[in-house]
Every structure is written in structure tokens, then in C-alpha cells.
Design a protein around this motif. Structure first.
Motif, short mmCIF file in Angstrom:
data_model
loop_
_atom_site.label_atom_id
_atom_site.label_comp_id
_atom_site.label_asym_id
_atom_site.label_seq_id
_atom_site.Cartn_x
_atom_site.Cartn_y
_atom_site.Cartn_z
N MET A 1 26.34 93.97 -36.61
CA MET A 1 26.45 92.52 -36.21
C MET A 1 26.07 91.38 -37.04
N THR A 2 24.78 91.78 -37.96
CA THR A 2 24.73 90.81 -38.93
C THR A 2 25.42 90.56 -40.24
N HIS A 3 26.26 91.68 -40.25
CA HIS A 3 27.19 91.73 -41.53
C HIS A 3 28.26 90.93 -41.03
N ILE A 4 28.76 90.89 -39.86
CA ILE A 4 30.06 90.10 -39.27
C ILE A 4 29.61 88.64 -39.64
N ILE A 5 28.20 88.41 -39.15
CA ILE A 5 27.79 87.02 -38.97
C ILE A 5 27.63 86.43 -40.64
N THR A 6 27.09 87.31 -41.57
CA THR A 6 27.01 87.00 -42.85
C THR A 6 28.53 86.70 -43.43
N TYR A 7 29.43 87.58 -43.18
CA TYR A 7 30.92 87.30 -43.50
C TYR A 7 31.34 86.06 -43.05
N ILE A 8 31.09 85.57 -42.07
CA ILE A 8 31.72 84.62 -41.34
C ILE A 8 31.15 83.24 -42.14
N LEU A 9 29.78 83.23 -42.01
CA LEU A 9 29.20 82.19 -42.82
C LEU A 9 29.46 82.03 -44.32
N LEU A 10 29.91 83.11 -45.03
CA LEU A 10 30.20 83.19 -46.39
C LEU A 10 31.77 82.25 -46.54
N GLY A 11 32.42 82.69 -45.18
CA GLY A 11 33.67 82.14 -45.16
C GLY A 11 33.53 80.63 -44.74
N VAL A 12 32.83 80.15 -43.90
CA VAL A 12 32.53 78.98 -43.76
C VAL A 12 32.05 78.08 -45.03
N LEU A 13 31.09 78.67 -45.76
CA LEU A 13 30.72 78.17 -47.20
C LEU A 13 31.91 78.01 -48.03
N TRP A 14 32.61 78.92 -48.09
CA TRP A 14 33.63 78.65 -49.09
C TRP A 14 34.72 77.75 -48.85
N ASN A 15 34.78 77.51 -47.34
CA ASN A 15 35.56 76.54 -46.94
C ASN A 15 35.10 74.91 -47.27
N LEU A 16 33.65 74.95 -47.11
CA LEU A 16 33.02 73.62 -47.51
C LEU A 16 32.99 73.36 -48.73
N CYS A 17 32.97 74.43 -49.80
CA CYS A 17 33.00 74.17 -51.09
C CYS A 17 34.33 73.74 -51.61
N TYR A 18 35.39 74.27 -50.95
CA TYR A 18 36.61 73.86 -51.26
C TYR A 18 37.08 72.18 -50.67
N ASP A 19 36.30 72.12 -49.61
CA ASP A 19 36.39 70.54 -48.99
C ASP A 19 35.72 69.55 -49.97
N ILE A 20 34.37 70.06 -50.51
CA ILE A 20 33.58 69.11 -51.47
C ILE A 20 34.43 69.09 -52.80
N LEU A 21 35.11 70.09 -53.22
CA LEU A 21 35.72 69.98 -54.49
C LEU A 21 37.10 69.06 -54.44
N ILE A 22 37.58 69.10 -53.26
CA ILE A 22 38.91 68.26 -53.06
C ILE A 22 38.35 66.83 -52.80
N SER A 23 37.35 66.49 -52.22
CA SER A 23 36.94 65.31 -52.08
C SER A 23 36.44 64.56 -53.45
N ASN A 24 35.93 65.27 -54.26
CA ASN A 24 34.96 64.59 -55.44
C ASN A 24 35.85 64.79 -56.79
N LEU A 25 37.15 65.33 -56.98
CA LEU A 25 37.85 65.47 -58.05
C LEU A 25 38.70 64.31 -58.11
N PRO A 26 38.73 63.82 -59.28
CA PRO A 26 39.85 62.68 -59.41
C PRO A 26 41.29 62.95 -59.64
N TYR A 27 42.11 62.34 -59.19
CA TYR A 27 43.44 62.62 -58.89
C TYR A 27 44.25 61.49 -59.63
N VAL A 28 45.32 61.73 -60.23
CA VAL A 28 45.95 60.81 -60.88
C VAL A 28 47.45 60.66 -60.25
#
Length: 71
Positions: A1-28
Motif C-alpha cells: 500500500m505504501t508503494h502505491i501512495i509513493t507512486y501517486i505522490l511522485l506523480g503529483v510532484l511531477w505535475n506540480l513541477c510541470y505547472d511551476i515550469l510552465i508558470s515561470n518560463l518566458p514565452y515570446v
């Protein structure tokens, strides 16, 4: 059960990193809101984040090696 929770938390962290990256990159010529994931895409990334992470790491390694080759 802890492996599933860890997997989901890492997925949430990956999505969070993507959102932060999209928010902070300059676009022309493109609105950053156009690059955001929909809820279905977020759920898909939550489940398949190791594939995207692997492609990301491979891309970083290729970029690093190509820049060092030019020096």
C-alpha cells in the motif's frame, strides 16, 4: 500500500513541477496557458509519470553531451 501512495505522490510532484515550469518560463509567441494540462492529461500523467520522466532525463543527457561536444 505504501508503494502505491509513493507512486501517486511522485506523480503529483511531477505535475506540480510541470505547472511551476510552465508558470515561470518566458514565452515570446505563445501563451503559457495553452501549454497547461487538462484534468484528463493530469490524470494520465499521474499514472504514467515514469515514462515522461525517463524521456526528460534522456533529453537532458543528450543536451549535456551535445553541449560538451561543441567545446
Amino acid at each position: 500500500m505504501t508503494h502505491i501512495i509513493t507512486y501517486i505522490l511522485l506523480g503529483v510532484l511531477w505535475n506540480l513541477c510541470y505547472d511551476i515550469l510552465i508558470s515561470n518560463l518566458p514565452y515570446v509567441n505563445q501563451d503559457p496557458e495553452d501549454l497547461r494540462f487538462t484534468m484528463l492529461e493530469r490524470f494520465t500523467m499521474l499514472l504514467t509519470w515514469p515514462i515522461a520522466f525517463t524521456y526528460f532525463i534522456i533529453g537532458l543527457i543528450k543536451l549535456y553531451l551535445s553541449r560538451n561536444k561543441d567545446k
